[in-house]
Write an enzyme that holds these catalytic residues in place. Structure first.
Site, mmCIF file in Angstrom:
data_model
loop_
_atom_site.group_PDB
_atom_site.id
_atom_site.type_symbol
_atom_site.label_atom_id
_atom_site.label_comp_id
_atom_site.label_asym_id
_atom_site.label_seq_id
_atom_site.Cartn_x
_atom_site.Cartn_y
_atom_site.Cartn_z
ATOM 1 N N ASP A 1 0.855 -1.116 -0.124
ATOM 2 C CA ASP A 1 0.029 0.109 0.096
ATOM 3 C C ASP A 1 1.017 1.460 -0.150
ATOM 4 O O ASP A 1 1.971 1.368 0.773
ATOM 5 C CB ASP A 1 -0.908 0.042 1.235
ATOM 6 C CG ASP A 1 -2.001 1.248 1.224
ATOM 7 O OD1 ASP A 1 -3.282 0.573 1.166
ATOM 8 O OD2 ASP A 1 -1.614 2.230 1.052
ATOM 9 N N ILE A 2 0.396 2.305 -0.731
ATOM 10 C CA ILE A 2 1.374 3.505 -0.785
ATOM 11 C C ILE A 2 1.333 4.214 0.095
ATOM 12 O O ILE A 2 2.130 5.267 0.459
ATOM 13 C CB ILE A 2 0.821 4.397 -2.274
ATOM 14 C CG1 ILE A 2 1.764 5.054 -2.693
ATOM 15 C CG2 ILE A 2 -0.390 5.240 -1.801
ATOM 16 C CD1 ILE A 2 1.693 5.651 -4.192
ATOM 17 N N GLN B 1 -14.975 2.568 0.330
ATOM 18 C CA GLN B 1 -14.029 2.051 -0.692
ATOM 19 C C GLN B 1 -13.633 3.177 -1.628
ATOM 20 O O GLN B 1 -14.317 3.996 -2.221
ATOM 21 C CB GLN B 1 -14.534 0.994 -1.464
ATOM 22 C CG GLN B 1 -13.733 0.387 -2.613
ATOM 23 C CD GLN B 1 -14.571 -0.680 -3.338
ATOM 24 O OE1 GLN B 1 -15.673 -0.928 -3.014
ATOM 25 N NE2 GLN B 1 -13.815 -1.445 -4.098
ATOM 26 N N HIS C 1 -9.937 -5.215 -3.335
ATOM 27 C CA HIS C 1 -8.470 -5.425 -2.838
ATOM 28 C C HIS C 1 -8.902 -5.846 -1.549
ATOM 29 O O HIS C 1 -9.966 -5.366 -0.776
ATOM 30 C CB HIS C 1 -7.795 -4.088 -2.975
ATOM 31 C CG HIS C 1 -8.434 -2.749 -2.613
ATOM 32 N ND1 HIS C 1 -9.630 -2.277 -3.336
ATOM 33 C CD2 HIS C 1 -8.489 -2.032 -1.501
ATOM 34 C CE1 HIS C 1 -9.869 -1.253 -2.716
ATOM 35 N NE2 HIS C 1 -9.146 -1.027 -1.454
ATOM 36 N N HIS D 1 -6.982 -5.737 1.992
ATOM 37 C CA HIS D 1 -5.615 -5.279 2.817
ATOM 38 C C HIS D 1 -5.498 -6.397 3.702
ATOM 39 O O HIS D 1 -6.223 -6.849 4.564
ATOM 40 C CB HIS D 1 -6.155 -3.989 3.772
ATOM 41 C CG HIS D 1 -6.562 -2.979 2.962
ATOM 42 N ND1 HIS D 1 -5.869 -1.491 2.766
ATOM 43 C CD2 HIS D 1 -7.787 -2.619 2.336
ATOM 44 C CE1 HIS D 1 -6.710 -0.524 2.305
ATOM 45 N NE2 HIS D 1 -7.843 -1.291 2.042
HETATM 46 P P1 AMP Z 1 -9.941 1.603 0.196
HETATM 47 O O1 AMP Z 1 -10.383 1.402 -1.394
HETATM 48 O O2 AMP Z 1 -10.419 2.512 1.119
HETATM 49 O O3 AMP Z 1 -9.939 0.304 0.926
HETATM 50 O O4 AMP Z 1 -8.285 1.733 0.090
HETATM 51 C C1 AMP Z 1 -7.584 1.867 -0.801
HETATM 52 C C2 AMP Z 1 -6.011 1.739 -0.626
HETATM 53 O O5 AMP Z 1 -5.244 1.887 -1.824
HETATM 54 C C3 AMP Z 1 -5.524 2.921 0.399
HETATM 55 O O6 AMP Z 1 -5.010 2.166 1.498
HETATM 56 C C4 AMP Z 1 -4.312 3.470 -0.535
HETATM 57 O O7 AMP Z 1 -3.218 4.123 0.277
HETATM 58 C C5 AMP Z 1 -3.928 2.509 -1.529
HETATM 59 N N1 AMP Z 1 -3.458 3.014 -2.909
HETATM 60 C C6 AMP Z 1 -3.829 4.027 -3.597
HETATM 61 N N2 AMP Z 1 -3.254 4.364 -4.775
HETATM 62 C C7 AMP Z 1 -2.316 3.467 -4.611
HETATM 63 C C8 AMP Z 1 -1.118 2.879 -5.601
HETATM 64 N N3 AMP Z 1 -1.114 3.565 -6.557
HETATM 65 N N4 AMP Z 1 -0.293 2.024 -4.858
HETATM 66 C C9 AMP Z 1 -0.509 1.322 -3.827
HETATM 67 N N5 AMP Z 1 -1.569 1.728 -3.151
HETATM 68 C C10 AMP Z 1 -2.447 2.504 -3.453
#
Ligand code: AMP
Length: 125
Positions: free
Chosen positions: A35-36, A104, A110, A112
């Site tokens: 995760d970024i 989301q 995805h 986590h």
């Molecule tokens: P969520 O959709 O709320 O479950 O979380 C989306 C996750 O994607 C967040 O934790 C972000 O930090 C992560 N994220 C967004 N863009 C990127 C990326 N380019 N590379 C890795 N992780 C990402």
């Protein structure tokens, strides 16, 4: 049930190689990357390569091969990170935020994987 998949979402772009990622594991049907914005010492996202928006979408429409691959990939990442309680790892948490109530951000399924410290209560309050 209809599911609208946006092929321009950031994880679709990672899968097409348009955006880099820090890859942890790749299988026939799944990709895992860091995760970024990590929220724990270990914070890895596991995504299916197919165009699925949410967990329920994946459960309804993915093939048995994709589903088996995805479940195994999640388990393999836990093992690679050394988090499995059965191997004396400290344990981990899996989260799949889905839709508006789940907050989301990225509309591509995805999971986590979080670990590396005691994570506290599942939800505040
Ligand atoms: P969520 O959709 O709320 O479950 O979380 C989306 C996750 O994607 C967040 O934790 C972000 O930090 C992560 N994220 C967004 N863009 C990127 C990326 N380019 N590379 C890795 N992780 C990402």
């Amino acid at each position: 049930m209809t599911y609208a998949y946006d092929p321009q979402n950031v994880f679709a772009r990672i899968l097409r190689g348009e955006i880099p990622c820090r890859k942890v594991l790749e299988t026939d049907h799944s990709l895992a990357f860091e995760d970024i914005r990590p929220q724990a010492p270990h914070h890895v996202l596991v995504i299916p390569k197919g165009p699925y928006v949410t967990f329920d979408h994946f459960a309804a429409e993915a093939s048995a091969a994709e589903q088996a691959d995805y479940v195994r990939a999640i388990g393999q990442v836990c093992a690679v990170l050394g988090l499995c309680p059965g191997d004396a790892g400290g344990g981990y948490r899996l989260i799949a935020n889905s839709g508006d109530a789940g907050v989301q951000e990225v509309p591509h399924l995805h999971v986590h994987i979080l670990g590396g410290r005691v994570l506290g209560r599942m939800l505040p309050g």
